[in-house]
Design a protein around this motif. Structure first.
Motif, PDB file in Angstrom:
ATOM      1  N   GLY A  33     132.749 -19.301 -15.941  1.00 35.59           N
ATOM      2  CA  GLY A  33     131.768 -18.258 -16.210  1.00 35.59           C
ATOM      3  C   GLY A  33     132.414 -16.923 -16.537  1.00 35.59           C
ATOM      4  N   SER A  34     131.572 -15.935 -16.802  1.00 36.88           N
ATOM      5  CA  SER A  34     132.068 -14.630 -17.232  1.00 36.88           C
ATOM      6  C   SER A  34     131.889 -13.537 -16.180  1.00 36.88           C
ATOM      7  N   GLN A  35     131.371 -13.894 -15.023  1.00 35.09           N
ATOM      8  CA  GLN A  35     131.136 -12.915 -13.964  1.00 35.09           C
ATOM      9  C   GLN A  35     132.326 -12.874 -13.009  1.00 35.09           C
ATOM     10  N   THR A  36     132.716 -11.669 -12.591  1.00 35.14           N
ATOM     11  CA  THR A  36     133.772 -11.561 -11.587  1.00 35.14           C
ATOM     12  C   THR A  36     133.195 -11.929 -10.219  1.00 35.14           C
ATOM     13  N   PHE A  37     134.073 -12.291  -9.287  1.00 31.93           N
ATOM     14  CA  PHE A  37     133.566 -12.620  -7.961  1.00 31.93           C
ATOM     15  C   PHE A  37     133.066 -11.373  -7.246  1.00 31.93           C
ATOM     16  N   ASP A  38     133.688 -10.237  -7.493  1.00 28.71           N
ATOM     17  CA  ASP A  38     133.212  -8.996  -6.880  1.00 28.71           C
ATOM     18  C   ASP A  38     131.769  -8.705  -7.296  1.00 28.71           C
ATOM     19  N   GLN A  39     131.452  -8.916  -8.562  1.00 28.73           N
ATOM     20  CA  GLN A  39     130.076  -8.733  -9.032  1.00 28.73           C
ATOM     21  C   GLN A  39     129.141  -9.729  -8.347  1.00 28.73           C
ATOM     22  N   PHE A  40     129.578 -10.959  -8.274  1.00 27.32           N
ATOM     23  CA  PHE A  40     128.771 -12.005  -7.646  1.00 27.32           C
ATOM     24  C   PHE A  40     128.594 -11.746  -6.152  1.00 27.32           C
ATOM     25  N   PHE A  41     129.629 -11.240  -5.494  1.00 27.64           N
ATOM     26  CA  PHE A  41     129.552 -10.987  -4.057  1.00 27.64           C
ATOM     27  C   PHE A  41     128.461  -9.963  -3.732  1.00 27.64           C
ATOM     28  N   VAL A  42     128.294  -8.956  -4.567  1.00 29.14           N
ATOM     29  CA  VAL A  42     127.213  -7.980  -4.377  1.00 29.14           C
ATOM     30  C   VAL A  42     125.862  -8.694  -4.417  1.00 29.14           C
ATOM     31  N   GLN A  43     125.698  -9.619  -5.349  1.00 25.88           N
ATOM     32  CA  GLN A  43     124.458 -10.393  -5.438  1.00 25.88           C
ATOM     33  C   GLN A  43     124.248 -11.241  -4.186  1.00 25.88           C
ATOM     34  N   LEU A  44     125.324 -11.868  -3.698  1.00 25.43           N
ATOM     35  CA  LEU A  44     125.218 -12.675  -2.475  1.00 25.43           C
ATOM     36  C   LEU A  44     124.782 -11.824  -1.292  1.00 25.43           C
ATOM     37  N   GLN A  45     125.353 -10.632  -1.166  1.00 25.56           N
ATOM     38  CA  GLN A  45     124.989  -9.744  -0.066  1.00 25.56           C
ATOM     39  C   GLN A  45     123.509  -9.375  -0.120  1.00 25.56           C
ATOM     40  N   GLU A  46     122.988  -9.169  -1.317  1.00 25.08           N
ATOM     41  CA  GLU A  46     121.571  -8.857  -1.464  1.00 25.08           C
ATOM     42  C   GLU A  46     120.704 -10.078  -1.162  1.00 25.08           C
ATOM     43  N   GLN A  47     121.104 -11.228  -1.680  1.00 25.07           N
ATOM     44  CA  GLN A  47     120.333 -12.460  -1.508  1.00 25.07           C
ATOM     45  C   GLN A  47     120.340 -12.940  -0.060  1.00 25.07           C
ATOM     46  N   PHE A  48     121.457 -12.768   0.635  1.00 30.89           N
ATOM     47  CA  PHE A  48     121.602 -13.234   2.016  1.00 30.89           C
ATOM     48  C   PHE A  48     121.772 -12.026   2.940  1.00 30.89           C
ATOM     49  N   SER A  49     120.842 -11.106   2.863  1.00 33.78           N
ATOM     50  CA  SER A  49     120.955  -9.846   3.608  1.00 33.78           C
ATOM     51  C   SER A  49     120.901 -10.039   5.121  1.00 33.78           C
ATOM     52  N   SER A  50     120.397 -11.160   5.592  1.00 32.39           N
ATOM     53  CA  SER A  50     120.349 -11.405   7.035  1.00 32.39           C
ATOM     54  C   SER A  50     121.681 -11.939   7.572  1.00 32.39           C
ATOM     55  N   ILE A  51     122.613 -12.230   6.675  1.00 35.03           N
ATOM     56  CA  ILE A  51     123.933 -12.731   7.063  1.00 35.03           C
ATOM     57  C   ILE A  51     124.962 -11.639   6.777  1.00 35.03           C
ATOM     58  N   GLU A  52     125.835 -11.392   7.739  1.00 30.56           N
ATOM     59  CA  GLU A  52     126.942 -10.458   7.522  1.00 30.56           C
ATOM     60  C   GLU A  52     128.051 -11.216   6.797  1.00 30.56           C
TER      61      GLU A  52
END
Length: 136
Positions: free
Chosen positions: A23-42
């Protein structure tokens, strides 16, 4: 709940490396999305190209995290040490891969992680991480 996402060699090149596979997305970009999607998990993220640093993080995770999502990259197929580290801790580890490793070169069909992992998710692109997080 606290989860460590641990990425191995060359995963710092996501977004540049073989975009047809990764893919063309960096993991840092994706990690921000994960933090938003899984906001109840640290969520904590660490990447290293160095095998020993990954082993140290796995060992430390036993006292600090409720689970580990691990993409060990090429070390999946070569590192008995990472496999042994997972076997030595009680924290569950989910092995993930962005690509379907069984659809690639023969040497990628072997994993030293899988026998000691809670489960294995592969072939769903970056969504493999989301599926792993849902398993905790």
């Amino acid at each position: 709940m606290k989860i460590l996402i641990l990425n191995g060699p060359n995963l710092n090149l996501l977004g540049k490396r073989e975009p047809g596979i990764y893919g063309s997305q960096t993991f840092d970009q994706f990690f921000v999305q994960l933090q938003e999607q899984f906001s109840s998990i640290e969520l904590t993220y660490f990447q290293s190209n160095i095998e020993g640093e990954l082993i140290t993080k796995i060992q430390e995770a036993d006292d600090l995290f409720d689970g580990v999502v691990l993409n060990a990259g090429a070390y999946t197929h070569t590192s008995i040490g990472i496999g042994d580290a997972i076997k030595a801790i009680s924290t569950p580890v989910v092995e993930v891969h962005i690509s379907n490793t069984f659809g690639r070169e023969e040497f990628r069909h072997q994993s030293y992680i899988s026998p000691n992992a809670k489960g294995v998710i592969l072939g769903f692109g970056l969504q493999s991480y989301e599926l792993a997080l849902q398993s905790f």
